[in-house]
Design an enzyme around this catalytic site. Structure first.
Site: not given
Length: 484
Positions: A16, A42, A117, A251, A257, A298, A360-361, A397, A452, A455
């Protein structure tokens, strides 16, 4: 109804975006502009709440900022010199107006509006406890848990009540809280979700990314620090640190991204970091090819970095149309299939007969990669090599990013060679986790991670209470079934 972007259905969705301002005439108009700049975080819904010294005013709506907050009568109704706003992509709670933020409640000490967020990993447990105590929830959003914790706190001052509430939650949050006593900005002690602070004249501003400051001509001051509460009111700006200090874990995917490339995150240019990731990828996974082709949009910075490091020319082998709406009603399956080319189309004259490196990301479910590789082959590419500017996404995540359950993550189910066959590429490679850290100018410390990266690594920095409770309940249910 079908999205006309064939590559949007397989991305990690942005969490968000939040934006707030204290001390500016027409504050809500600045918030609307800031939310425009954060729209990428978002696209589901948007909301703005203002305070004029006497009362609170809120407008919330489904859809984009444009169209909902570009109308003069809406902005004119949001009076006051202080305001907060939110753009939403739901990670918890249904898609419904009642979940659109800022959420607002009349508490004993006055109005309380909050924009959040992140994601609370113990929200369900807290909600059950609050329900038993008599709390009545109006939404399914985890953000409302914070309001009820504040409302039921035994402390006296609004700041102490908020602090008491936040000490009970787990997970990730960047919050803007608007009360008659001032505007509060805060991040969780690990700093998982971003929040920056800026200045425009005498006004103080908070935003998820620096690009939102740029749009309104504000000056970046600093990041809100992990575990910090900043209170802004007519008495000035005060900083509080009520939480025990721990190693911050922002993060890492913000750099891969989520953030706009023209933002600065943790003092680093997002654009430069993404170029560095591409360069690391070129060193770790070289291949002979004719062109480096980004997956729009991206993949562009990483593709530039890969091209510069490898010496392979950068070319736009996929052309994106910027004049197509988000949705397009398709009457038949045949027309629906053709509709994907409205948004992206292969540059066939360029790539026919050529060896292509696609950048690609990320790969999530793998459906996007299948489409892209096939698009290149249909356009006549002789070889298609896929390079991904992040490590394999093997874990979900729980901190405010909408990821599929682990069983639907391609990298959790397959090794690299199997994934290569699945997407029909001549070769497939991901940047290593160490390489990702190097691209950010760091040496990864697996024993004490600086960010972090759960993922990719599965190393979650907080307890996942709701997940643990759910798994325990599922096991209990299975055992009950087996015993019958």
């Amino acid at each position: 109804m079908l999205t006309t972007n064939p590559f949007d259905d397989d991305k990690l969705r942005e969490e968000c975006g939040i934006f707030g301002i204290w001390g500016a005439d027409g504050a809500a108009s600045f918030v609307a502009l800031g939310l425009h700049a954060l729209q990428h975080r978002g696209q589901e819904a948007a909301g703005i709440t203002s305070f004029d010294g006497h009362g609170f005013h809120t407008h919330r709506a489904m859809g984009h900022v444009a169209g909902n907050f570009d109308r003069e009568e809406v902005i004119r109704s949001l009076t006051g010199r202080t305001s907060i706003g939110h753009v939403r992509y739901s990670t918890t709670g249904e898609t419904a107006l009642r979940n659109v933020q800022p959420l607002f409640a009349e508490l004993s000490e006055g109005g309380f509006a909050v924009a959040h967020n992140g994601n609370l990993s113990n929200a369900m447990k807290l909600r059950r406890t609050l329900n038993r105590r008599g709390s009545i929830f109006q939404s399914t959003s985890d953000t409302e848990v914070i309001i009820h914790l504040v409302a039921t706190s035994g402390y006296i001052t609004p700041l102490d009540r908020l602090t008491d509430a936040l000490k009970q939650v787990e997970g990730a949050y960047s919050l803007l809280v608007l009360t008659p006593n001032g505007l509060v900005a805060t991040r969780d002690p690990l700093g998982i979700r971003p929040l920056v602070m800026g200045k425009l004249g005498e006004a103080t501003i908070f935003a998820s990314e620096t690009v939102a400051l740029d749009v309104i001509g504000a000056t970046y001051l600093r990041d809100v620090e992990p575990g910090e509460l900043v209170l802004v009111n007519d008495s000035g700006i005060r900083s509080f640190r009520p939480f025990q200090k721990v190693q911050a874990r922002p993060c890492i995917f913000e750099h891969v991204y989520f953030s706009r490339p023209d933002s600065v995150a943790e003092g680093k240019s997002v654009y430069e970091v993404r170029k560095n990731i591409g360069a690391e990828l070129a060193r770790e996974a070289p291949v002979e090819a004719d062109y480096v082709v980004p997956v729009p949009d991206s993949g562009v910075p990483a593709a530039i970095g890969y091209s510069q490091a490898s010496g392979i020319p950068f070319e736009l082998g996929i052309i994106r149309s910027h004049y197509v709406g988000r949705t397009f009603i398709q009457p038949t399956d045949g027309v629906r299939h053709l509709g994907v080319k409205l948004k992206h189309n292969a540059n066939s004259a360029l790539i026919h007969g050529k060896r292509i490196v696609l950048i690609d990301d990320s790969i999530v479910r793998g459906t996007t990669s299948v489409k892209i590789v096939q698009m290149m082959r249909d356009a006549g590419a002789r070889e298609v090599h896929m390079r991904i500017a992040s490590p394999p996404t093997r874990h979900s995540c729980f901190y405010g990013v909408d990821t599929p359950e682990r069983a639907k993550l391609l990298a959790a189910q397959m090794g690299i060679e199997a994934m290569e066959d699945y997407i029909n590429a001549d070769s497939l490679a991901f940047v290593s986790l160490d390489g990702l850290y190097r691209a950010m100018g760091d040496a990864r410390d697996a024993a004490a991670p600086q960010r972090c990266d759960a993922c990719f690594s599965g190393d979650y920095p907080t307890r996942l209470t709701d997940l643990i409770d759910k798994e325990a309940a599922d096991e209990k249910a299975l055992a009950l079934v087996a015993s019958r």
